[in-house]
Design a protein around this motif. Structure first.
Motif, PDB file in Angstrom:
ATOM      1  N   CYS A   1       0.832  -1.201   0.000  1.00  0.00           N
ATOM      2  CA  CYS A   1       0.000   0.000   0.000  1.00  0.00           C
ATOM      3  C   CYS A   1       0.871   1.258   0.000  1.00  0.00           C
ATOM      4  O   CYS A   1       0.627   2.204  -0.751  1.00  0.00           O
ATOM      5  N   ILE A   2       1.894   1.280   0.831  1.00  0.00           N
ATOM      6  CA  ILE A   2       2.786   2.440   0.904  1.00  0.00           C
ATOM      7  C   ILE A   2       3.518   2.634  -0.417  1.00  0.00           C
ATOM      8  O   ILE A   2       3.648   3.752  -0.910  1.00  0.00           O
ATOM      9  N   ASP A   3       4.016   1.549  -1.006  1.00  0.00           N
ATOM     10  CA  ASP A   3       4.699   1.647  -2.308  1.00  0.00           C
ATOM     11  C   ASP A   3       3.787   2.281  -3.356  1.00  0.00           C
ATOM     12  O   ASP A   3       4.188   3.196  -4.079  1.00  0.00           O
ATOM     13  N   ARG A   4       2.565   1.808  -3.427  1.00  0.00           N
ATOM     14  CA  ARG A   4       1.614   2.341  -4.412  1.00  0.00           C
ATOM     15  C   ARG A   4       1.237   3.781  -4.091  1.00  0.00           C
ATOM     16  O   ARG A   4       1.139   4.616  -4.990  1.00  0.00           O
ATOM     17  N   CYS A   5       1.023   4.066  -2.830  1.00  0.00           N
ATOM     18  CA  CYS A   5       0.638   5.414  -2.416  1.00  0.00           C
ATOM     19  C   CYS A   5       1.730   6.424  -2.776  1.00  0.00           C
ATOM     20  O   CYS A   5       1.448   7.482  -3.339  1.00  0.00           O
ATOM     21  N   VAL A   6       2.971   6.101  -2.459  1.00  0.00           N
ATOM     22  CA  VAL A   6       4.087   7.005  -2.761  1.00  0.00           C
ATOM     23  C   VAL A   6       4.223   7.193  -4.273  1.00  0.00           C
ATOM     24  O   VAL A   6       4.398   8.321  -4.756  1.00  0.00           O
ATOM     25  N   ALA A   7       4.120   6.106  -5.028  1.00  0.00           N
ATOM     26  CA  ALA A   7       4.238   6.196  -6.490  1.00  0.00           C
ATOM     27  C   ALA A   7       3.139   7.085  -7.065  1.00  0.00           C
ATOM     28  O   ALA A   7       3.414   7.947  -7.922  1.00  0.00           O
ATOM     29  N   LYS A   8       1.912   6.914  -6.594  1.00  0.00           N
ATOM     30  CA  LYS A   8       0.803   7.737  -7.088  1.00  0.00           C
ATOM     31  C   LYS A   8       0.981   9.194  -6.683  1.00  0.00           C
ATOM     32  O   LYS A   8       0.736  10.098  -7.483  1.00  0.00           O
ATOM     33  N   PHE A   9       1.409   9.424  -5.460  1.00  0.00           N
ATOM     34  CA  PHE A   9       1.596  10.787  -4.970  1.00  0.00           C
ATOM     35  C   PHE A   9       2.633  11.515  -5.814  1.00  0.00           C
ATOM     36  O   PHE A   9       2.416  12.647  -6.249  1.00  0.00           O
ATOM     37  N   ILE A  10       3.753  10.853  -6.081  1.00  0.00           N
ATOM     38  CA  ILE A  10       4.816  11.470  -6.879  1.00  0.00           C
ATOM     39  C   ILE A  10       4.351  11.671  -8.315  1.00  0.00           C
ATOM     40  O   ILE A  10       4.618  12.712  -8.919  1.00  0.00           O
ATOM     41  N   ASP A  11       3.648  10.685  -8.879  1.00  0.00           N
ATOM     42  CA  ASP A  11       3.141  10.799 -10.247  1.00  0.00           C
ATOM     43  C   ASP A  11       2.193  11.989 -10.384  1.00  0.00           C
ATOM     44  O   ASP A  11       2.324  12.792 -11.303  1.00  0.00           O
ATOM     45  N   VAL A  12       1.261  12.099  -9.466  1.00  0.00           N
ATOM     46  CA  VAL A  12       0.302  13.210  -9.519  1.00  0.00           C
ATOM     47  C   VAL A  12       1.018  14.537  -9.314  1.00  0.00           C
ATOM     48  O   VAL A  12       0.754  15.517 -10.029  1.00  0.00           O
ATOM     49  N   ASN A  13       1.954  14.592  -8.377  1.00  0.00           N
ATOM     50  CA  ASN A  13       2.698  15.821  -8.125  1.00  0.00           C
ATOM     51  C   ASN A  13       3.476  16.252  -9.367  1.00  0.00           C
ATOM     52  O   ASN A  13       3.512  17.441  -9.714  1.00  0.00           O
ATOM     53  N   THR A  14       4.076  15.296 -10.060  1.00  0.00           N
ATOM     54  CA  THR A  14       4.823  15.587 -11.284  1.00  0.00           C
ATOM     55  C   THR A  14       3.893  16.108 -12.374  1.00  0.00           C
ATOM     56  O   THR A  14       4.198  17.104 -13.041  1.00  0.00           O
ATOM     57  N   LYS A  15       2.743  15.453 -12.550  1.00  0.00           N
ATOM     58  CA  LYS A  15       1.793  15.874 -13.581  1.00  0.00           C
ATOM     59  C   LYS A  15       1.237  17.265 -13.290  1.00  0.00           C
ATOM     60  O   LYS A  15       1.103  18.083 -14.210  1.00  0.00           O
TER      61      LYS A  15
END
Length: 88
Positions: free
Chosen positions: A62-76
Motif C-alpha cells: 500500500c505504501i509503495d503504491r501510495c508514494v508512487a501515485k503521490f509522486i506521479d500526480v505531483n509531477t503531472k
C-alpha cells in the motif's frame, strides 16, 4: 594552498546569495513534499493497532503504491502548471 575549493578568496566570491536562497527554497519544498507523502500514506496504509514491529506485506505494498501515485500526480500537476505559465 587550500584543500577545500582551491583558494579561500575564490571560493568566497563564487558563493551567490541568490543561489543559496534558491537552494534553501528547493530544500523546503522537497521537505514539505516528503512530509505530505509520509503523513498521507501513513494514515492511509498503516494500521493504527501495532500488532507487529515491522510493516505487514499489505501495508508495504500500500505504501509503495501510495508514494508512487503521490509522486506521479505531483509531477503531472507541476508539468501542467509549467505549461500554463508558458502560455501567458
Amino acid at each position: 594552498m587550500s584543500f577545500f575549493g582551491g583558494g579561500g578568496m575564490q571560493a568566497q566570491q563564487a558563493i551567490n546569495p541568490q543561489n543559496i536562497a534558491m537552494a534553501e527554497q528547493e530544500l523546503e519544498m522537497v521537505t514539505d513534499l516528503f512530509n505530505r507523502i509520509a503523513d498521507s500514506c501513513y494514515n492511509k496504509c498503516v494500521s493504527k493497532t501495532y500488532e507487529q514491529g515491522d510493516l505487514t506485506q499489505g501495508e508495504a505494498v500500500c505504501i509503495d503504491r501510495c508514494v508512487a501515485k503521490f509522486i506521479d500526480v505531483n509531477t503531472k500537476v507541476g508539468e501542467k502548471m509549467q505549461q500554463m505559465g508558458q502560455q501567458k
